[in-house]
Enzyme design. Structure first.
Site, PDB file in Angstrom:
ATOM      1  N   ASP A  26       0.780  -1.216  -0.137  1.00 36.21           N
ATOM      2  CA  ASP A  26      -0.083  -0.080  -0.055  1.00 36.21           C
ATOM      3  C   ASP A  26       0.848   1.154  -0.038  1.00 36.21           C
ATOM      4  O   ASP A  26       2.001   1.292   0.631  1.00 36.21           O
ATOM      5  CB  ASP A  26      -0.933  -0.056   1.174  1.00 36.21           C
ATOM      6  CG  ASP A  26      -1.918   1.033   1.370  1.00 36.21           C
ATOM      7  OD1 ASP A  26      -2.296   1.656   0.073  1.00 36.21           O
ATOM      8  OD2 ASP A  26      -2.610   1.357   2.255  1.00 36.21           O
ATOM      9  N   GLY A  27       0.509   2.366  -0.533  1.00 33.50           N
ATOM     10  CA  GLY A  27       1.003   3.450  -0.613  1.00 33.50           C
ATOM     11  C   GLY A  27       1.590   4.076  -1.706  1.00 33.50           C
ATOM     12  O   GLY A  27       2.251   5.029  -1.846  1.00 33.50           O
ATOM     13  N   ASN A  28       1.346   3.248  -3.034  1.00 29.30           N
ATOM     14  CA  ASN A  28       1.802   3.857  -4.105  1.00 29.30           C
ATOM     15  C   ASN A  28       1.302   5.155  -4.615  1.00 29.30           C
ATOM     16  O   ASN A  28       2.096   6.040  -5.240  1.00 29.30           O
ATOM     17  CB  ASN A  28       1.489   2.600  -5.406  1.00 29.30           C
ATOM     18  CG  ASN A  28       2.083   1.112  -5.192  1.00 29.30           C
ATOM     19  OD1 ASN A  28       2.993   1.142  -4.218  1.00 29.30           O
ATOM     20  ND2 ASN A  28       1.498   0.318  -5.814  1.00 29.30           N
ATOM     21  N   ARG A  39      -0.403   8.786 -10.491  1.00 24.28           N
ATOM     22  CA  ARG A  39      -0.320   7.443  -9.672  1.00 24.28           C
ATOM     23  C   ARG A  39       0.254   6.379 -10.142  1.00 24.28           C
ATOM     24  O   ARG A  39       0.706   5.564  -9.388  1.00 24.28           O
ATOM     25  CB  ARG A  39      -1.867   6.899  -9.215  1.00 24.28           C
ATOM     26  CG  ARG A  39      -2.744   8.062  -8.431  1.00 24.28           C
ATOM     27  CD  ARG A  39      -4.135   7.657  -8.313  1.00 24.28           C
ATOM     28  NE  ARG A  39      -4.223   6.541  -7.404  1.00 24.28           N
ATOM     29  CZ  ARG A  39      -4.218   6.374  -6.103  1.00 24.28           C
ATOM     30  NH1 ARG A  39      -3.941   7.503  -5.535  1.00 24.28           N
ATOM     31  NH2 ARG A  39      -4.357   4.942  -5.672  1.00 24.28           N
ATOM     32  N   SER A  71      -7.649  -5.681  -5.747  1.00 20.25           N
ATOM     33  CA  SER A  71      -8.523  -6.425  -5.090  1.00 20.25           C
ATOM     34  C   SER A  71      -9.686  -6.287  -5.647  1.00 20.25           C
ATOM     35  O   SER A  71     -10.223  -5.624  -6.606  1.00 20.25           O
ATOM     36  CB  SER A  71      -8.903  -5.672  -3.492  1.00 20.25           C
ATOM     37  OG  SER A  71      -9.278  -4.315  -3.825  1.00 20.25           O
ATOM     38  N   GLU A  73     -12.519  -4.602  -4.865  1.00 21.43           N
ATOM     39  CA  GLU A  73     -12.805  -3.485  -4.995  1.00 21.43           C
ATOM     40  C   GLU A  73     -12.131  -2.280  -5.873  1.00 21.43           C
ATOM     41  O   GLU A  73     -12.417  -1.219  -5.914  1.00 21.43           O
ATOM     42  CB  GLU A  73     -12.541  -2.846  -3.292  1.00 21.43           C
ATOM     43  CG  GLU A  73     -13.595  -3.444  -2.598  1.00 21.43           C
ATOM     44  CD  GLU A  73     -13.513  -5.097  -2.259  1.00 21.43           C
ATOM     45  OE1 GLU A  73     -12.274  -5.487  -2.154  1.00 21.43           O
ATOM     46  OE2 GLU A  73     -14.462  -5.790  -1.999  1.00 21.43           O
ATOM     47  N   ASN A  74     -10.714  -2.778  -6.215  1.00 18.82           N
ATOM     48  CA  ASN A  74     -10.056  -2.030  -7.004  1.00 18.82           C
ATOM     49  C   ASN A  74     -10.614  -1.700  -8.431  1.00 18.82           C
ATOM     50  O   ASN A  74     -10.212  -0.740  -9.108  1.00 18.82           O
ATOM     51  CB  ASN A  74      -8.732  -2.695  -7.106  1.00 18.82           C
ATOM     52  CG  ASN A  74      -7.755  -2.415  -5.961  1.00 18.82           C
ATOM     53  OD1 ASN A  74      -6.950  -3.212  -5.789  1.00 18.82           O
ATOM     54  ND2 ASN A  74      -7.998  -1.330  -5.010  1.00 18.82           N
ATOM     55  N   ARG A 200      -5.377  -1.585   8.662  1.00 13.32           N
ATOM     56  CA  ARG A 200      -6.589  -2.267   7.875  1.00 13.32           C
ATOM     57  C   ARG A 200      -6.275  -3.613   7.455  1.00 13.32           C
ATOM     58  O   ARG A 200      -5.043  -3.699   6.943  1.00 13.32           O
ATOM     59  CB  ARG A 200      -7.182  -1.399   6.911  1.00 13.32           C
ATOM     60  CG  ARG A 200      -8.141  -0.294   7.281  1.00 13.32           C
ATOM     61  CD  ARG A 200      -8.742   0.245   6.175  1.00 13.32           C
ATOM     62  NE  ARG A 200      -8.055   0.727   5.054  1.00 13.32           N
ATOM     63  CZ  ARG A 200      -7.618   2.002   4.971  1.00 13.32           C
ATOM     64  NH1 ARG A 200      -7.778   2.894   6.152  1.00 13.32           N
ATOM     65  NH2 ARG A 200      -6.683   2.535   4.124  1.00 13.32           N
ATOM     66  N   GLU A 213       1.000 -12.904  13.083  1.00 11.32           N
ATOM     67  CA  GLU A 213       1.465 -11.704  13.564  1.00 11.32           C
ATOM     68  C   GLU A 213       1.309 -10.671  12.640  1.00 11.32           C
ATOM     69  O   GLU A 213       1.501 -11.130  11.262  1.00 11.32           O
ATOM     70  CB  GLU A 213       2.688 -12.245  14.224  1.00 11.32           C
ATOM     71  CG  GLU A 213       3.062 -13.319  14.969  1.00 11.32           C
ATOM     72  CD  GLU A 213       2.415 -12.694  16.417  1.00 11.32           C
ATOM     73  OE1 GLU A 213       2.356 -11.633  16.796  1.00 11.32           O
ATOM     74  OE2 GLU A 213       1.923 -13.597  17.110  1.00 11.32           O
TER      75      GLU A 213
END
Ligand code: FPP
Length: 246
Positions: A26-28, A39, A71, A73-74, A200, A213
């Site tokens: 995440d964070g791209n 992006r 995902s 959702e993407n 999340r 973990e």
């Protein structure tokens, strides 16, 4: 190899390596925004980290690596970003297939790729086929993947097997059900890594992460290098896993 890497690797206990590491990349987008770039530049840079982390994990002796690439959702993202991500996927396979094979990595996909555009779908299928006899690390790329969808799909497959008399209702238990998930007979992730400062799960491997973990970091995925992977593993090895016992 640089000195810091050597030092970090020397702290890793080979006998206590996580068998399965899952990463929510995440964070791209934020990485690109910080640089006033579109992006997709962030995703392209993210792909370079995929190449490096796959190599480092395989060299360390990790047996299963799962990467969340796209995902269910993407699909809500703008068309040009989705097209960009599909192009990056094709590029990744075309550039990396030889190295994956050389490193004995076996590619698997978590998710329903039947709805992917033709070109990325065919490239992915080619890579799965070409790496199918490899016996080293299993690289799971989650593509059009959703954890809830995966569970529902698993229930459907299970019910079909009940209908066909392959399994009885009484025989179903948590272990048996795992086999109906995309991850099949693979062990559950021991360690889940999420960079970019978010806390999340984003619908990733919901069933499989019951006792995983977690390792979180503020670093954005395009800045994530092997040092963070080593740090996450060292941190993981210091944890006391009780699996609900004492
Ligand atoms: C999340 O960052 C990242 C993605 C939705 C895509 C991940 C894809 C890659 C790392 C590229 C290549 C992958 C493979 C396997 C070839 P974000 O866009 O949501 O970032 P943001 O939260 O900062 O907007």
């Amino acid at each position: 190899m640089d000195i810091e890497n050597k030092e970090l690797i020397s702290k890793i206990i080979p006998e206590k390596l996580p068998k399965h590491i899952a990463i929510i990349m995440d964070g791209n987008g934020r990485w690109a925004k910080k640089r006033r770039l579109p992006r997709n530049f962030g995703h392209q840079e993210g792909m370079k980290r995929v190449v490096e982390i796959v190599e480092s994990a395989s060299e360390l002796g990790i047996k299963h690596l799962s990467l969340y690439a796209f995902s269910t959702e993407n699909w809500k993202r703008p068309k040009d970003e989705i097209e960009g991500l599909m192009k990056i996927l094709v590029l990744y396979i075309r550039n990396e297939l030889v190295r994956l094979t050389k490193n004995n990595v076996k590619l698997k996909i978590l998710g329903d790729i039947s709805v992917l555009p033709d070109l990325p779908r065919k490239e992915v299928e080619r890579a799965i086929y070409r790496t199918s006899n490899n016996t080293g690390m299993i690289l799971n790329i989650a593509l059009n993947y959703g954890g809830r969808d995966e569970i529902i799909r698993g229930i459907r497959l299970y019910l079909k097997d009940v209908e066909m008399g392959k399994i009885s209702v009484e025989e179903l238990n948590t272990n048996e059900f795992s086999k109906y998930l995309y991850t099949g007979n693979q062990p559950d992730p021991d360690l889940v890594i999420r960079p970019s400062g978010e806390f999340r799960l984003s619908n990733f491997l919901l069933y499989q992460i019951a006792y995983s973990e977690f390792w979180f970091s503020d670093i954005l995925w395009p800045d994530f290098n092997e040092k963070y992977l080593y740090k996450a593993i060292i941190d993981y090895q210091s944890r006391n896993r009780r699996f609900g016992g004492i």
